[in-house]
Scaffold this motif. Structure first.
Motif, PDB file in Angstrom:
ATOM      1  N   UNK A 120       9.204   3.091   3.793  1.00 29.31           N
ATOM      2  CA  UNK A 120       9.720   4.408   3.407  1.00 29.31           C
ATOM      3  C   UNK A 120      10.075   5.250   4.630  1.00 29.31           C
TER       4      UNK A 120
ATOM      5  N   UNK B 280       0.358  -2.915  -3.744  1.00 30.66           N
ATOM      6  CA  UNK B 280       0.419  -1.575  -3.171  1.00 30.66           C
ATOM      7  C   UNK B 280      -0.819  -0.752  -3.526  1.00 30.66           C
ATOM      8  N   UNK B 281      -1.883  -1.385  -3.889  1.00 31.69           N
ATOM      9  CA  UNK B 281      -3.054  -0.673  -4.375  1.00 31.69           C
ATOM     10  C   UNK B 281      -4.324  -1.244  -3.746  1.00 31.69           C
TER      11      UNK B 281
ATOM     12  N   UNK C 115       1.404   3.304  -0.153  1.00 30.43           N
ATOM     13  CA  UNK C 115       2.847   3.192  -0.257  1.00 30.43           C
ATOM     14  C   UNK C 115       3.375   2.128   0.690  1.00 30.43           C
ATOM     15  N   UNK C 116       4.416   1.399   0.269  1.00 32.07           N
ATOM     16  CA  UNK C 116       5.045   0.424   1.166  1.00 32.07           C
ATOM     17  C   UNK C 116       5.534   1.146   2.419  1.00 32.07           C
TER      18      UNK C 116
ATOM     19  N   UNK D 170      -3.403   4.280  -4.167  1.00 31.03           N
ATOM     20  CA  UNK D 170      -2.063   3.777  -3.880  1.00 31.03           C
ATOM     21  C   UNK D 170      -1.829   3.714  -2.368  1.00 31.03           C
TER      22      UNK D 170
END
Lengths: 320, 320, 320, 320, 320, 320
Positions: free
Chosen positions: D319, D300-301, D315-316, D313
């Motif tokens: 969400x 995730x980075x 984000x997945x 970052x």
């Protein structure tokens, strides 16, 4: 406890069976379009790259980081670095009688002894609200994480049970300070010490490797601990707002300076004592472990240590 | 709204009646052992020292910081600084029709208009969890504090309704950024902006003076806000852990650098946008307010501004 | 021990006799060409300016900084600050039964007890060369200075016997560290602690005031101690060069960072322990003494402490 | 626009024809004294090393950095890095219908649209002297360079038309600021924004590679722009000295701090707005482009970003 | 040259006639609404406040900062600071035979001698373009300013002719460097030295006081000089772009570090030599002038010097 | 002086005989358990790795770092880096007529000339105590080391006789400063210059390689010199304490700032002159030697120089 030869002791060409822990696993393709399995594996002393060229498909579909595996392999090298060529691989099962702690470094101190010491310290807290807070925060599951987690990824106490060992050392220095200065608030200071790195239970993973979680990188262990104190103290009737603010202050300020990621600097005598006790424990552990493990060739010095900004001197032993 | 001459407009020797706000009150003794009442009083434009030599005993027993008083006084001076000599004093009552906001500076922007703007912004949040979180955090009492509190003690937007004005400006810059970069998570960014300085509602007092609370000094507005998000998001079923961590990250990192008291630095595009939008709003407000209020004599410059590390230039107006 | 009212307890206009210590003395001339004697005097709690307008000629010719005097005086003020007007003054004589230590602050710990503790520590050194070195450096005269000198001018342990008290605290922390880490060279660490601030015996004066000597400002206590170790170790047959270098290293590096005036940074575990033990003792003493002596009005905070970069919090006492 | 497979998509052993741009060219000799031609070549996505062993003499005499060439080549590797082995090579000619912009990255925004936007902005300047100055500085040739040049070598907007895109973004933020604060000098601020990075037209090359010129390294874009304003404003009768100084000040101070190479810090509200608008545009572009292009494996980075001092970052996506 | 007693030598109550220079002039009103004239006046050694209570209206309408005046005055004091009460005042006229340089400090070195030295240095430049550039920049008017201006407001060579004296010292160090290293470009280095602080002719005023101009604060002497070189070199046919860039580089980088307001750091051997020669001249002048003028009481030390971050030691003279 | 082809001039496959100096020597084992001799060897221009596979046992038992050897070898390569394969090796003997200085770089200046210059400087010291001190410190053995040692490991004057060359340059700048400022204490300044880097005789080794000694790393050349001055001045009757403190101060403060490892900053005009003279000599030597030796390809720039924080510009030579 697993008994097998360390991967550092094998030579080029050796063939053997080993239990190892997967720290990375990925399917890749060569420049000539051949698929292979690329792994990073570790035993308790080191990490090694591995490749598997045939027959990995079934395994690859189910295996993942953190699995313990048994491999049938040969020691090879690639660009001058040792690597394993794997012939056969399977996930370990119960009858293999191996566990993660066979593959991850662990504190030299006895865990039972440390647990007893920690329980004794909690027992001695005289302020009933503080003692209750500690008991509420440390339910069984949390206690287990807290007793297992390393104090960090690489610098000091970076091994299983490391946070516990580190915390107990800090408390020893804090007690010495309280002996010198009876006017210090001993209960507050001890609770600050117990909770200062509590957030590392959520900041770090230690299942297959010591590493940071996303939450750890986005929020950090300091604020994680503050949020937990806030939450749990609200459940305690009569817990004074003033006392809570002091305790959170100790946790927030324990890295001593803004540039070390504390959002406030120490503004109480107990806070400044906690900061220096933490430094003392961390740095002495770190320097001594470098001396033990990282001598440069046969010189009187270790390799350069980035966080110390120097190499460390190892005096010749013939001194009297 | 109170109409009376500003204390800056009186001259030595003037006698008058004034409504003023107590910012400090203490009984003291002269070197010759005479008791007197020492006060610091303010109207909307300035602060002045005051002394009362006789007949203050009854008043002194009940009066305290934050009271509005009516004084019968004379303008005197002490060591070259103006001070009031008070003949009579009483606490204001309802029929006097005065309130704290008659004595504290207030944003030039209309509060109703700003409130409407803020409500509209909340309305436009499309992520239902985030919208619900904002609604939960901002109960009536909290909203009132949040709409009233200044954004700081002295540097920028340091007047009543200042935090609200500041937040609305930030959101304007964030929206411009979202127009340029549609890939930004607009809801996350807007909520981060709304909450970034939320903790100032507990960090600052603004009843009689703008100052820091003990909690503010020990914990700081950044962590206060993080704790509130943690608490309130737990009450929302289905609120994703990942989303919560991002939102807390935006709040924690909004001061941009560790040395500015953020415990983590910005690690997301939204976080870096929020940091710079905050800077833009804060600095432009601060520089313009210095230009308006702090010219040095009749020069083209303001006085030296410590936080800007320079005086600010005020170009002669005849330029075309 | 001298018993007299503190100069802080007198009021404007009071006339009295006092024993005081001269910290500055100078003949001056008013703008209207009148000669007068300007002095700065101290008792154990504070310093006060004084003027003598008549009859000071004979006295002024012989008196000097560091003299104890008996004054016949009146409490006056000048520009809002208290000052003494002296009518008569004479240097104290033996029959007055006063000494410098009546006018300078002193450690709260008992000197005999501290001396015994220190002797015991030296006794326990097992390396015969190191023990001999300590004995050679600490001849009677040096020991007396070392036992008397403050640890600093103003920040921590800044009172007579302060260096001794500070050193004993450091050694307590070092011993705790040695208990945790038996691999530390205990003798080296203890000797490093004993000698780390040794140079303060030449860096500071403490006869009439705590201040820096010219040598102290030009060379500093760190290098002064290093030069003494170099000199005295040469007189000990068989003292190993390697051991000497380590001991000097501990002294040179004990301030931990170049910017704190250490010419080398700690490069041994013992050096890093000494640095942090020094910090722990210094900072806890400093913060606690601010809390004891420097509360700001009736707030929960001390005045701003420049070296701590913050005010210190004093929690309200009603907490449980 | 050239259509050909990217050099990142070929595999070891592939043989093909490609148009490429020379970024470096040099004759070298092996350790065994064999002469060969060493080149660095690029297409729009990447750079690759190349060697030619035979028949390069004629070509090598005339070819130079910045030439587009057609190569008949084979994908090989050297020390684990891909390289091309060239069999035949020739400089591209008009009938090949290729141009430099086929080999260099370019802004995603439409150039015509941006040009129109920029013209519109200039049109709206109301101060006639400032408008005339912009028109004088931007003769056709200069405008072409300015519209083409990247805003930097690697960090943000580092592609053709990048400076233009960056400038337009800054102006958007500046306009938002002017809407909030009508007391800002809008014309001055807009002209400052237009000219702030003007010097990059001489600081950077972008013919074959994005790199610094000697002049750029010795003088820097900030002073280059200042010199041009000085020169051109002198040609405008009635251009006020005071206004000129303000405009130069905005350019000189736009990097905000001395350590960021501004020779003066912002001393006007317009200058501080320009600085923060520049930061906002630069950082949001930079962070978003890292997110788009530099994810680390399947984490995730992104990879660590040196100028951001962190990884970013991502984000997945699941969400809500 | 004016001969009169220094204002430091008068006593309270003295009445006298003096020629003084106006450094500030303003009409003010007392708290009781009485108008008076407030001035700041200087002679060559010091500055003093002055008030005129009657009969100043006509004078006040025409007089301004920078005027030399003759005053009929009395030495008074206000809040413990000396001030003048003026009875009569008039602007000096030609027959008074006084000039500004009677009121401003001046280099101890002979101006003719320094001028000759400077001319000789220009004469010795062998590169004809560089020599021509110097001649073009230094027209008569510019030369006069350059020869008169101080090198700074307060720190080093802060007196009339100070820039010239400073420049000649730098050139001496540069010549020593060229003797050691013949490979240095002597002409470039000398011209860099001549022009490095040239911009101070526009950055500073020295008519009535040494102070910064608005242009000086907004642009700074470094960029002012760069712009002049750019402008004048364009008038010289054949002046190489490369050489111009080097010369501008020397000027821009002569403060050695970005944080000292150089927009580029030294990137040539000549640039690094110029930086250190400048430092050597500035610091030795500054330290020696503090030693000469600022001893603290009768100690062996000067007062604390902010820019040196220390007091300076003045060894007792009896040393051999 | 040894005449042989430089190791940089050989090609892969060449076989030859060479005299070389051992800088490292160690027996190692391959992964397949074969023992071999691993060496690092140098001639005057460069360092090269070497391996010997057979017949090295006897040699390996007696040879050590610092030995000169004659090798019968072949130029090979390993991982793309040249290395030697040694067939035969023996330690050089007297009849080979080679010495260490055949293998280590040496100042371009003539040693006799420099020695004479140095002697002359000592001769000219007029203060008899200072002159005697220099003579006492520089006994024959010390003088030899001092004349031979490099001024550093790599940055400036890093060749044999480098410290002497460096010291003579500093003294030239100091003399120029004394000519400008006759009030400087010339003797003190010259002796400070002579002794400032004296400690490098113990801080560095230069027998086989330029490197730091353990003492150098633990104590540093600055304190080593201070201790020697302390020791030797005590042997001189009548050597004033005040003068000694000044001289030690010059040595201790000569690196100018605490963060450059000076334990005190310059507090005398002579100290600040010495610091800047040292900088001038060091930096000009360093920059010029980079220009001479480290051009990047055929560009106008050297490679990046870490200590200068930039690449250095090399102007094209066709400039006039």
């Amino acid at each position: 406890m697993l008994k097998q030869k360390s991967i550092l002791e094998f030579s080029f060409g050796d063939e053997t069976h080993l239990f190892l822990l997967i720290t990375k696993i990925e399917k890749k393709t060569t420049k000539t379009n051949k698929e292979f399995l690329s792994l990073e594996l570790r035993d308790i002393s080191a990490t090694i790259s591995a490749k598997m060229w045939e027959g990995f498909e079934v395994f690859a579909n189910s295996a993942k980081e953190g699995n313990i595996v048994k491999v049938d392999c040969k020691f090879d090298e690639f660009n001058g670095t040792p690597q394993l060529i794997i012939n056969r691989i399977r996930v370990a099962n119960q009858s293999d009688n191996v566990s993660h702690s066979d593959f991850l470094p662990r504190s030299q101190r006895n865990l039972d002894e440390m647990t007893k010491e920690w329980n004794q310290i909690v027992e001695e807290i005289t302020n009933k609200h503080l003692k209750l807070l500690i008991q509420k925060i440390f339910d069984e599951q949390t206690k287990e994480k807290y007793f297992n987690v390393p104090a960090g990824k690489a610098w000091h106490h970076s091994y299983l049970n490391g946070l516990l060992e580190h915390t107990l050392e800090i408390i020893k220095f804090c007690k010495t300070a309280c002996d010198i200065h009876p006017e210090l608030n001993r209960d507050l200071l001890i609770c600050g010490a117990i909770l200062h790195d509590f957030g590392k239970t959520e900041e770090l993973t230690y299942e297959s490797n010591f590493d940071y979680t996303d939450k750890g990188k986005l929020i950090g262990h300091i604020v994680i601990a503050a949020m937990r104190i806030e939450e749990k103290s609200k459940e305690i009737s009569g817990f004074s707002e003033t006392l809570k603010n002091q305790l959170i202050h100790l946790v927030l300020s324990h890295q001593g300076k803004l540039e070390f990621a504390s959002p406030v600097i120490p503004k109480m005598p107990e806070a400044i004592v906690l900061y220096h006790a933490d430094e003392m424990s961390a740095k002495s552990n770190a320097y001594l472990s470098v001396v033990k493990n990282d001598r440069q060739g046969n010189s009187n010095w270790t390799n350069f240590v980035r966080l110390a900004e120097t190499a460390i001197y190892i005096p010749p032993t013939e001194e009297n």
